[in-house]
Design a protein around this motif. Structure first.
Motif, PDB file in Angstrom:
ATOM      1  N   ALA A 128       0.727  -1.297   0.156  1.00 21.42           N
ATOM      2  CA  ALA A 128      -0.067  -0.079   0.209  1.00 21.42           C
ATOM      3  C   ALA A 128       0.854   1.288   0.042  1.00 21.42           C
ATOM      4  CB  ALA A 128      -0.971  -0.076   1.132  1.00 21.42           C
ATOM      5  N   TYR A 129       1.899   1.252   0.729  1.00 26.35           N
ATOM      6  CA  TYR A 129       2.869   2.329   0.819  1.00 26.35           C
ATOM      7  C   TYR A 129       3.493   2.515  -0.537  1.00 26.35           C
ATOM      8  CZ  TYR A 129       7.030   5.176   1.953  1.00 26.35           C
ATOM      9  OH  TYR A 129       8.130   6.004   1.667  1.00 26.35           O
ATOM     10  N   ASP A 130       3.823   1.398  -1.272  1.00 30.53           N
ATOM     11  CA  ASP A 130       4.472   1.430  -2.442  1.00 30.53           C
ATOM     12  C   ASP A 130       3.555   2.027  -3.655  1.00 30.53           C
ATOM     13  OD1 ASP A 130       6.327   0.477  -4.677  1.00 30.53           O
ATOM     14  OD2 ASP A 130       4.312  -0.494  -5.213  1.00 30.53           O
ATOM     15  N   ARG A 131       2.254   1.725  -3.577  1.00 31.21           N
ATOM     16  CA  ARG A 131       1.202   2.327  -4.326  1.00 31.21           C
ATOM     17  C   ARG A 131       1.150   3.927  -4.136  1.00 31.21           C
ATOM     18  NH1 ARG A 131       1.552   1.307  -8.694  1.00 31.21           N
ATOM     19  NH2 ARG A 131       3.654   0.487  -7.944  1.00 31.21           N
ATOM     20  N   TYR A 132       1.240   4.255  -2.773  1.00 34.76           N
ATOM     21  CA  TYR A 132       0.915   5.609  -2.252  1.00 34.76           C
ATOM     22  C   TYR A 132       2.078   6.480  -2.788  1.00 34.76           C
ATOM     23  CZ  TYR A 132       1.456   9.851   0.655  1.00 34.76           C
ATOM     24  OH  TYR A 132       1.480  11.105   1.275  1.00 34.76           O
ATOM     25  N   VAL A 133       3.211   6.071  -2.684  1.00 33.04           N
ATOM     26  CA  VAL A 133       4.239   6.612  -3.322  1.00 33.04           C
ATOM     27  C   VAL A 133       4.428   6.692  -4.961  1.00 33.04           C
ATOM     28  CG1 VAL A 133       7.028   6.690  -3.602  1.00 33.04           C
ATOM     29  CG2 VAL A 133       5.715   6.126  -1.289  1.00 33.04           C
ATOM     30  N   ALA A 134       4.114   5.758  -5.313  1.00 34.54           N
ATOM     31  CA  ALA A 134       4.028   5.589  -6.964  1.00 34.54           C
ATOM     32  C   ALA A 134       2.798   6.653  -7.498  1.00 34.54           C
ATOM     33  CB  ALA A 134       3.721   4.406  -7.435  1.00 34.54           C
ATOM     34  N   ILE A 135       1.834   6.818  -6.786  1.00 39.24           N
ATOM     35  CA  ILE A 135       0.795   7.497  -7.402  1.00 39.24           C
ATOM     36  C   ILE A 135       0.711   9.022  -6.864  1.00 39.24           C
ATOM     37  CG2 ILE A 135      -1.696   7.780  -7.175  1.00 39.24           C
ATOM     38  CD1 ILE A 135      -1.963   4.817  -7.081  1.00 39.24           C
ATOM     39  N   CYS A 136       1.042   9.039  -5.675  1.00 41.13           N
ATOM     40  CA  CYS A 136       1.298  10.630  -5.088  1.00 41.13           C
ATOM     41  C   CYS A 136       2.355  11.385  -5.148  1.00 41.13           C
ATOM     42  CB  CYS A 136       0.921  10.444  -3.610  1.00 41.13           C
ATOM     43  SG  CYS A 136      -1.037   9.776  -3.310  1.00 41.13           S
ATOM     44  N   ASN A 137       3.581  10.301  -5.437  1.00 38.60           N
ATOM     45  CA  ASN A 137       4.822  11.119  -5.756  1.00 38.60           C
ATOM     46  C   ASN A 137       5.408  10.492  -6.899  1.00 38.60           C
ATOM     47  OD1 ASN A 137       6.925  12.915  -5.540  1.00 38.60           O
ATOM     48  ND2 ASN A 137       7.571  11.737  -3.456  1.00 38.60           N
ATOM     49  N   PRO A 138       4.993  10.406  -8.103  1.00 38.84           N
ATOM     50  CA  PRO A 138       5.621   9.306  -9.054  1.00 38.84           C
ATOM     51  C   PRO A 138       6.828  10.091  -9.641  1.00 38.84           C
ATOM     52  CG  PRO A 138       3.707  10.911  -9.878  1.00 38.84           C
ATOM     53  CD  PRO A 138       3.770  11.141  -8.615  1.00 38.84           C
ATOM     54  N   LEU A 139       7.101  11.269  -9.672  1.00 38.47           N
ATOM     55  CA  LEU A 139       8.683  11.838 -10.118  1.00 38.47           C
ATOM     56  C   LEU A 139       9.828  11.234  -9.239  1.00 38.47           C
ATOM     57  CD1 LEU A 139       7.459  15.390 -11.020  1.00 38.47           C
ATOM     58  CD2 LEU A 139       8.094  13.596 -12.496  1.00 38.47           C
ATOM     59  N   HIS A 140       9.240  10.974  -7.847  1.00 39.78           N
ATOM     60  CA  HIS A 140      10.550  10.466  -7.028  1.00 39.78           C
ATOM     61  C   HIS A 140      10.192   8.790  -6.791  1.00 39.78           C
ATOM     62  CE1 HIS A 140      10.476  14.876  -6.573  1.00 39.78           C
ATOM     63  NE2 HIS A 140      11.567  14.811  -6.382  1.00 39.78           N
ATOM     64  N   TYR A 141       9.387   8.319  -7.372  1.00 37.15           N
ATOM     65  CA  TYR A 141       9.089   6.942  -6.992  1.00 37.15           C
ATOM     66  C   TYR A 141      10.321   6.060  -7.021  1.00 37.15           C
ATOM     67  CZ  TYR A 141       7.232   2.278  -7.406  1.00 37.15           C
ATOM     68  OH  TYR A 141       6.979   0.913  -7.145  1.00 37.15           O
ATOM     69  N   LEU A 142      11.042   5.972  -8.105  1.00 37.22           N
ATOM     70  CA  LEU A 142      12.064   4.941  -8.495  1.00 37.22           C
ATOM     71  C   LEU A 142      13.293   5.365  -7.309  1.00 37.22           C
ATOM     72  CD1 LEU A 142      12.273   4.197 -12.018  1.00 37.22           C
ATOM     73  CD2 LEU A 142      11.352   2.810 -10.365  1.00 37.22           C
ATOM     74  N   THR A 143      13.286   6.513  -6.969  1.00 35.65           N
ATOM     75  CA  THR A 143      14.241   7.200  -6.008  1.00 35.65           C
ATOM     76  C   THR A 143      13.947   6.697  -4.490  1.00 35.65           C
ATOM     77  OG1 THR A 143      14.607   8.947  -7.367  1.00 35.65           O
ATOM     78  CG2 THR A 143      15.760   9.020  -5.186  1.00 35.65           C
ATOM     79  N   VAL A 144      12.893   6.902  -4.405  1.00 36.85           N
ATOM     80  CA  VAL A 144      12.255   6.377  -3.077  1.00 36.85           C
ATOM     81  C   VAL A 144      12.304   4.983  -2.717  1.00 36.85           C
ATOM     82  CG1 VAL A 144      10.441   6.681  -1.312  1.00 36.85           C
ATOM     83  CG2 VAL A 144      10.868   8.528  -2.568  1.00 36.85           C
ATOM     84  N   MET A 145      11.399   4.556  -3.799  1.00 41.64           N
ATOM     85  CA  MET A 145      11.466   2.888  -3.652  1.00 41.64           C
ATOM     86  C   MET A 145      12.542   1.997  -4.282  1.00 41.64           C
ATOM     87  SD  MET A 145       8.732   2.439  -1.509  1.00 41.64           S
ATOM     88  CE  MET A 145       8.685   0.855  -1.767  1.00 41.64           C
ATOM     89  N   ASN A 146      13.755   2.435  -3.909  1.00 42.00           N
ATOM     90  CA  ASN A 146      14.757   1.670  -4.553  1.00 42.00           C
ATOM     91  C   ASN A 146      14.925   0.411  -4.122  1.00 42.00           C
ATOM     92  OD1 ASN A 146      16.760   1.857  -2.115  1.00 42.00           O
ATOM     93  ND2 ASN A 146      16.372   4.036  -2.173  1.00 42.00           N
ATOM     94  N   ARG A 147      16.007  -0.497  -4.857  1.00 40.86           N
ATOM     95  CA  ARG A 147      16.227  -1.801  -4.489  1.00 40.86           C
ATOM     96  C   ARG A 147      16.553  -2.069  -3.130  1.00 40.86           C
ATOM     97  NH1 ARG A 147      14.326  -6.105  -7.237  1.00 40.86           N
ATOM     98  NH2 ARG A 147      15.445  -7.991  -7.052  1.00 40.86           N
ATOM     99  N   GLN A 148      17.265  -1.198  -2.502  1.00 40.20           N
ATOM    100  CA  GLN A 148      17.738  -1.508  -1.093  1.00 40.20           C
ATOM    101  C   GLN A 148      16.744  -1.317  -0.014  1.00 40.20           C
ATOM    102  OE1 GLN A 148      20.851   1.101   0.317  1.00 40.20           O
ATOM    103  NE2 GLN A 148      21.137  -0.043   2.218  1.00 40.20           N
ATOM    104  N   LEU A 149      15.865  -0.272  -0.205  1.00 41.27           N
ATOM    105  CA  LEU A 149      14.674  -0.081   0.431  1.00 41.27           C
ATOM    106  C   LEU A 149      13.701  -1.232   0.438  1.00 41.27           C
ATOM    107  CD1 LEU A 149      13.236   1.613   2.612  1.00 41.27           C
ATOM    108  CD2 LEU A 149      12.137   2.936   0.689  1.00 41.27           C
ATOM    109  N   SER A 150      13.382  -1.624  -0.804  1.00 43.68           N
ATOM    110  CA  SER A 150      12.460  -2.609  -1.006  1.00 43.68           C
ATOM    111  C   SER A 150      12.833  -4.047  -0.384  1.00 43.68           C
ATOM    112  CB  SER A 150      12.522  -3.069  -2.401  1.00 43.68           C
ATOM    113  OG  SER A 150      11.796  -1.990  -3.302  1.00 43.68           O
ATOM    114  N   PHE A 151      14.198  -4.230  -0.258  1.00 46.79           N
ATOM    115  CA  PHE A 151      14.726  -5.551   0.248  1.00 46.79           C
ATOM    116  C   PHE A 151      14.480  -5.321   1.877  1.00 46.79           C
ATOM    117  CE2 PHE A 151      18.230  -7.308   2.597  1.00 46.79           C
ATOM    118  CZ  PHE A 151      18.043  -8.862   2.231  1.00 46.79           C
TER     119      PHE A 151
END
Length: 321
Positions: A128-151
């Motif tokens: 749900a947090y991932d979708r929130y970042v992707a939709i509400c902050n799309p320009l910084h999505y890949l920066t915020v939800m990087n591989r390290q944070l996902s792990f």
């Protein structure tokens, strides 16, 4: 320390119950044979469906780099394992008149059921947090939800599930069982087991509610709040490109409701049980793991495209000419 260990051993020796009798879903032999075929079909669907999602995500480099599908792969793995905790035992019991499970087997079921169940709840919250970042902050999505944070988030989900399950086992293992040993269900779980000890379990039931019940409710409310913000954002800034995001959120909300509603119903009310509890148990342990792959694939164009590529690749390997 040694006195505490000796006291625990003495309490276990005083506990005369070494196995539990599962009453199952039905006592009718004909109905049990019918249920065996139905749940065998469900189980095969669960295994094949979740394995397909895991293999598809793993085989497609683009999906594997996406945080949402990285989380989806872990969700499918949890659903696959969760169904294996209860369904194989239930299928075997359908073919037997007497359904028993050892005390250690019961503890193992409780441990893995809550370990996987809590990990799934935490993972859905992360999604749900991932979708929130992707939709509400799309320009910084890949920066915020990087591989390290996902792990790190997935690792935290597994750790949270481990802590929760250890707590549940600790609630049960210290109880003295010296009389009734019938569980009115098709698997071992805390709400049924804590009604059997030859002692007052008021405190234990309150602890169960404060642990499993509140965990389910809090995660559910957080998820609903997150998706409410997402839906408001989509409604405010809706355009043609965001229909895909709306479809994804609808899929997530469906999965969340299928998982959390039964858990809240079962674990948030101590001191009483209803016959409908078995229905919710079946839904949580069998139906939901079976429906999750269908929900995520039928409403997801990227998954369907990746599966078609995987099928073509498999056909090319099997039929090179």
């Amino acid at each position: 320390m040694s006195l505490g260990i000796l006291g625990f051993i003495k309490k276990r020796n005083d506990s005369k119950v070494t196995e539990f009798v599962l009453l199952g879903l039905s006592s009718s032999w004909e109905l049990q044979l019918f249920l065996f075929l139905i749940f065998l079909l469900f189980y095969v669907t669960v295994v094949l469906g979740n394995l397909l999602i895991m293999v598809t995500v793993r085989a497609d480099a683009r999906l594997l780099q996406s945080p949402m599908y990285y989380f989806l792969g872990h969700l499918s793995f949890i659903d696959l394992c969760l169904s294996c905790v209860t369904v194989p035992k239930m299928l075997g019991d359908f073919l037997q008149q007497r359904k028993i499970i050892s005390f250690s087997g019961c503890l193992a079921q409780i441990y893995f059921l809550h370990f996987l169940g809590a990990s799934e709840m935490f993972l859905l919250t992360v999604m749900a947090y991932d979708r929130y970042v992707a939709i509400c902050n799309p320009l910084h999505y890949l920066t915020v939800m990087n591989r390290q944070l996902s792990f790190q988030l997935v690792f935290a989900c597994w750790c949270g599930g481990f802590i929760h399950s250890i707590t549940q086992v600790a609630l049960v293992i210290q109880l003295p069982f010296c009389g009734p040993n019938e569980l009115d269900n098709f698997y071992c779980d805390v709400p049924q087991v804590i009604k059997l000890p030859c002692m007052d379990t008021y405190v234990v039931e309150v602890l169960m509610v404060s642990n499993s019940g509140l965990l389910s409710l809090v995660c559910f409310l957080v998820l609903l709040f997150s998706y409410a913000i997402i839906l408001i954002t989509l409604r405010t800034h809706f355009c043609q490109g965001q229909s895909k995001a709306l479809s994804t959120c609808a899929s997530h909300l469906t999965v969340v409701s299928l998982i959390f509603v039964p858990c809240v119903f079962i674990y948030l009310r101590p001191f009483c049980s209803f016959s409908v509890d078995k229905v919710f148990s079946v839904f949580y342990t069998v139906i939901t793991p079976m429906l999750n792959p269908l929900i995520y694939t039928l409403r997801n164009a990227e998954m369907k495209t990746a599966m078609r590529k995987l099928r073509k690749k498999a056909c090319g390997i099997l039929l090179p000419y």
